[in-house]
Design a protein around this motif. Structure first.
Motif, PDB file in Angstrom:
ATOM      1  N   ILE A 243     -22.616 124.263 -12.523  1.00 57.56           N
ATOM      2  CA  ILE A 243     -22.810 123.469 -11.269  1.00 57.56           C
ATOM      3  C   ILE A 243     -24.441 123.247 -11.326  1.00 57.56           C
ATOM      4  O   ILE A 243     -24.812 122.133 -11.334  1.00 57.56           O
ATOM      5  CB  ILE A 243     -22.275 123.813 -10.097  1.00 57.56           C
ATOM      6  N   TYR A 244     -25.080 124.147 -11.228  1.00 63.14           N
ATOM      7  CA  TYR A 244     -26.620 124.238 -11.180  1.00 63.14           C
ATOM      8  C   TYR A 244     -27.219 123.343 -12.439  1.00 63.14           C
ATOM      9  O   TYR A 244     -28.035 122.594 -12.093  1.00 63.14           O
ATOM     10  CB  TYR A 244     -27.257 125.534 -11.129  1.00 63.14           C
ATOM     11  N   GLY A 245     -26.733 123.656 -13.627  1.00 59.19           N
ATOM     12  CA  GLY A 245     -27.291 122.752 -14.673  1.00 59.19           C
ATOM     13  C   GLY A 245     -27.010 121.641 -14.941  1.00 59.19           C
ATOM     14  O   GLY A 245     -27.807 120.546 -15.061  1.00 59.19           O
ATOM     15  N   TYR A 246     -25.650 121.203 -14.238  1.00 62.65           N
ATOM     16  CA  TYR A 246     -25.282 119.639 -14.349  1.00 62.65           C
ATOM     17  C   TYR A 246     -26.063 119.022 -13.154  1.00 62.65           C
ATOM     18  O   TYR A 246     -26.326 117.720 -13.359  1.00 62.65           O
ATOM     19  CB  TYR A 246     -23.789 119.541 -13.946  1.00 62.65           C
ATOM     20  N   LEU A 247     -26.170 119.482 -12.035  1.00 66.16           N
ATOM     21  CA  LEU A 247     -26.623 118.625 -10.924  1.00 66.16           C
ATOM     22  C   LEU A 247     -28.381 118.798 -10.978  1.00 66.16           C
ATOM     23  O   LEU A 247     -28.886 117.826 -10.451  1.00 66.16           O
ATOM     24  CB  LEU A 247     -26.478 119.405  -9.357  1.00 66.16           C
ATOM     25  N   LEU A 248     -29.085 119.806 -11.331  1.00 65.52           N
ATOM     26  CA  LEU A 248     -30.436 120.065 -11.172  1.00 65.52           C
ATOM     27  C   LEU A 248     -31.058 119.027 -12.093  1.00 65.52           C
ATOM     28  O   LEU A 248     -32.276 118.561 -11.853  1.00 65.52           O
ATOM     29  CB  LEU A 248     -31.117 121.301 -11.539  1.00 65.52           C
ATOM     30  N   ASN A 250     -30.468 115.615 -12.516  1.00 59.29           N
ATOM     31  CA  ASN A 250     -30.758 114.064 -11.943  1.00 59.29           C
ATOM     32  C   ASN A 250     -30.603 114.255 -10.557  1.00 59.29           C
ATOM     33  O   ASN A 250     -30.314 113.183  -9.710  1.00 59.29           O
ATOM     34  CB  ASN A 250     -29.697 113.239 -12.686  1.00 59.29           C
ATOM     35  N   THR A 251     -30.953 115.427 -10.023  1.00 58.41           N
ATOM     36  CA  THR A 251     -31.208 115.459  -8.367  1.00 58.41           C
ATOM     37  C   THR A 251     -32.530 115.812  -7.760  1.00 58.41           C
ATOM     38  O   THR A 251     -33.252 116.524  -8.214  1.00 58.41           O
ATOM     39  CB  THR A 251     -30.207 116.581  -7.947  1.00 58.41           C
ATOM     40  N   PRO A 252     -32.936 114.906  -6.720  1.00 60.07           N
ATOM     41  CA  PRO A 252     -34.042 114.992  -6.060  1.00 60.07           C
ATOM     42  C   PRO A 252     -34.309 116.586  -5.566  1.00 60.07           C
ATOM     43  O   PRO A 252     -33.409 117.134  -5.223  1.00 60.07           O
ATOM     44  CB  PRO A 252     -34.203 114.130  -5.201  1.00 60.07           C
ATOM     45  N   ILE A 253     -35.456 117.025  -5.622  1.00 58.47           N
ATOM     46  CA  ILE A 253     -35.888 118.258  -5.258  1.00 58.47           C
ATOM     47  C   ILE A 253     -35.334 118.560  -3.543  1.00 58.47           C
ATOM     48  O   ILE A 253     -35.028 119.874  -3.280  1.00 58.47           O
ATOM     49  CB  ILE A 253     -37.294 118.667  -5.373  1.00 58.47           C
ATOM     50  N   LYS A 254     -35.309 117.502  -2.738  1.00 56.18           N
ATOM     51  CA  LYS A 254     -35.028 117.592  -1.472  1.00 56.18           C
ATOM     52  C   LYS A 254     -33.494 118.101  -1.339  1.00 56.18           C
ATOM     53  O   LYS A 254     -33.176 118.671  -0.161  1.00 56.18           O
ATOM     54  CB  LYS A 254     -35.319 116.454  -0.635  1.00 56.18           C
ATOM     55  N   PRO A 257     -31.161 122.500  -1.412  1.00 62.83           N
ATOM     56  CA  PRO A 257     -30.126 123.244  -0.598  1.00 62.83           C
ATOM     57  C   PRO A 257     -28.947 122.933  -0.776  1.00 62.83           C
ATOM     58  O   PRO A 257     -27.769 123.766  -0.374  1.00 62.83           O
ATOM     59  CB  PRO A 257     -30.612 123.069   0.936  1.00 62.83           C
ATOM     60  N   GLU A 258     -28.307 121.609  -0.765  1.00 61.21           N
ATOM     61  CA  GLU A 258     -27.011 121.205  -1.064  1.00 61.21           C
ATOM     62  C   GLU A 258     -26.450 121.678  -2.390  1.00 61.21           C
ATOM     63  O   GLU A 258     -25.275 122.047  -2.403  1.00 61.21           O
ATOM     64  CB  GLU A 258     -27.041 119.747  -1.227  1.00 61.21           C
ATOM     65  N   ILE A 259     -27.433 121.806  -3.534  1.00 64.59           N
ATOM     66  CA  ILE A 259     -26.883 122.306  -4.772  1.00 64.59           C
ATOM     67  C   ILE A 259     -26.404 123.918  -4.461  1.00 64.59           C
ATOM     68  O   ILE A 259     -25.495 124.173  -5.096  1.00 64.59           O
ATOM     69  CB  ILE A 259     -27.924 122.248  -5.949  1.00 64.59           C
ATOM     70  N   LYS A 294     -29.096 112.573   5.503  1.00 75.19           N
ATOM     71  CA  LYS A 294     -27.704 112.184   6.092  1.00 75.19           C
ATOM     72  C   LYS A 294     -26.646 112.139   5.170  1.00 75.19           C
ATOM     73  O   LYS A 294     -25.245 112.458   5.533  1.00 75.19           O
ATOM     74  CB  LYS A 294     -27.893 110.750   6.744  1.00 75.19           C
ATOM     75  N   LYS A 295     -26.902 111.751   3.826  1.00 77.61           N
ATOM     76  CA  LYS A 295     -25.785 111.622   2.793  1.00 77.61           C
ATOM     77  C   LYS A 295     -26.287 112.522   1.891  1.00 77.61           C
ATOM     78  O   LYS A 295     -27.311 112.431   1.292  1.00 77.61           O
ATOM     79  CB  LYS A 295     -25.775 109.925   2.702  1.00 77.61           C
ATOM     80  N   PRO A 296     -25.047 113.274   1.400  1.00 78.88           N
ATOM     81  CA  PRO A 296     -25.549 114.169   0.158  1.00 78.88           C
ATOM     82  C   PRO A 296     -25.813 113.261  -1.185  1.00 78.88           C
ATOM     83  O   PRO A 296     -25.443 112.109  -1.179  1.00 78.88           O
ATOM     84  CB  PRO A 296     -24.143 114.872   0.012  1.00 78.88           C
ATOM     85  N   ALA A 297     -26.592 113.840  -2.235  1.00 79.96           N
ATOM     86  CA  ALA A 297     -26.706 113.166  -3.368  1.00 79.96           C
ATOM     87  C   ALA A 297     -25.241 112.674  -4.040  1.00 79.96           C
ATOM     88  O   ALA A 297     -24.178 113.307  -3.868  1.00 79.96           O
ATOM     89  CB  ALA A 297     -27.352 114.062  -4.339  1.00 79.96           C
TER      90      ALA A 297
END
Length: 326
Positions: A243-248, A250-254, A257-259, A294-297
């Protein structure tokens, strides 16, 4: 040729050793957990001052939980104590069961006849005649079965003792082998209870053996392998790494915590109805203070929809990071 047989005393020694090896460390670990107060002592060392009434209540709960009496109120601690008591009861029982073996003594004809080692042949013969009259089985015909058996055993012992000191062959055997009858066959014992050899128990023993060999052992190995391959060498679920490898990528650093909240370990977290109001209040406060997005990635939405636990963890992580109390 040696005889191979099952021996209850050998089983008692074997069981005593196995139980002791397991019980002693278990007891030490239990006592350490029972009397240690790491959480409360850390709070006292740091002179931690609660900022809210909720924190104050939580600290009081931690300190109360460190009390030995409070720990016994915990079901798990109580069950451990019961298991420990049962194990120590078994150990003590087996210890006393094996204690009778300490009474086994080496064959000593002088002691049996009540003579000193420097006694003459005439003195030995007189002692034998005196004891043989006392313990001759014919004198105990009117006695109980136990008395007759004991008299027969005693008569046999004094006869062997007399032979060992007067008969040249028996004396030589006693000097060489410690027994007037000569060299005794070697006896081998297996540390298993004697009832395993009983004919009426053979089918049951065979069935239990097959169940253990064909069902229990393979199941335990398969379960261990299945669980162990789920974790990496860091004891983190491999799925979490994926999951970490997949999401990190293309996901903004903000959204970090969601990841973290999407870790597979959190999926077993219980969802309690009484927590919903508190979580909703926390989330509202976080959004109002712009402490949470407000809205997750977009690439995390499916995870939050499929496992509601992740949403709960996400709120708790943000609340903890921002020291927010509901």
């Amino acid at each position: 040729m040696g005889r191979l047989e099952y021996d209850d005393s050998a089983f008692a020694y074997f069981g005593l050793a196995v139980l002791t090896i397991f019980t002693v460390p278990f007891t030490l670990s239990f006592m350490k957990s029972l009397f240690s107060s790491s959480n409360a002592s850390e709070l006292n060392k740091k002179d931690f001052k609660p900022r809210t009434s909720t924190e104050r209540l939580n600290i009081d709960k931690v300190k109360k939980s460190e009390n030995v009496t409070s720990k016994f109120a915990n079901c798990g601690t109580f069950l451990k104590a019961v298991v420990l008591c049962m194990l120590w009861f078994l150990i003590i029982s087996m210890f006393f069961r094996t204690g009778g073996d300490a009474n086994i003594q080496q064959f000593d004809p002088f002691e049996i006849l009540g003579m000193d080692k420097g006694s003459t042949d005439a003195q030995i013969k007189r002692a034998f005649r005196k004891l043989s009259v006392k313990w001759h089985p014919d004198r105990w015909i009117s006695g109980t079965a136990e008395e007759q058996a004991y008299a027969e055993m005693m008569f046999m012992k004094i006869s062997k003792a007399s032979d060992a000191l007067t008969d040249p062959v028996a004396k030589e055997n006693w000097i060489k082998y410690g027994n007037p009858d000569g060299k005794q066959p070697m006896e081998l014992s297996i540390g298993l209870p004697n009832f395993l050899m009983l004919k009426e128990n053979q089918n049951l023993v065979l069935v239990l053996y097959l169940i253990g060999l064909v069902v229990v052992i393979p199941s335990v190995v398969a379960l261990y392998y299945s669980n162990s391959k789920q974790y990496s060498d860091k004891l983190i679920l491999n799925e979490s790494f994926q999951i970490y490898g997949y999401l990190l990528k293309n996901t903004p650093i903000k959204h970090i915590p969601e990841i973290l909240a999407l870790s597979a370990e959190f999926r077993k977290m219980p969802l309690r109805p009484e927590d919903e109001k508190i979580l909703a209040k926390m989330k509202k406060m976080l959004i109002a203070q712009e402490l949470i997005v407000k809205k997750p990635a977009h690439n995390t939405l499916n995870f939050f929809k499929r496992w509601p636990q992740h949403d709960k963890v996400n709120i708790l992580i943000h609340a903890h990071m921002n020291r927010l109390a509901a």
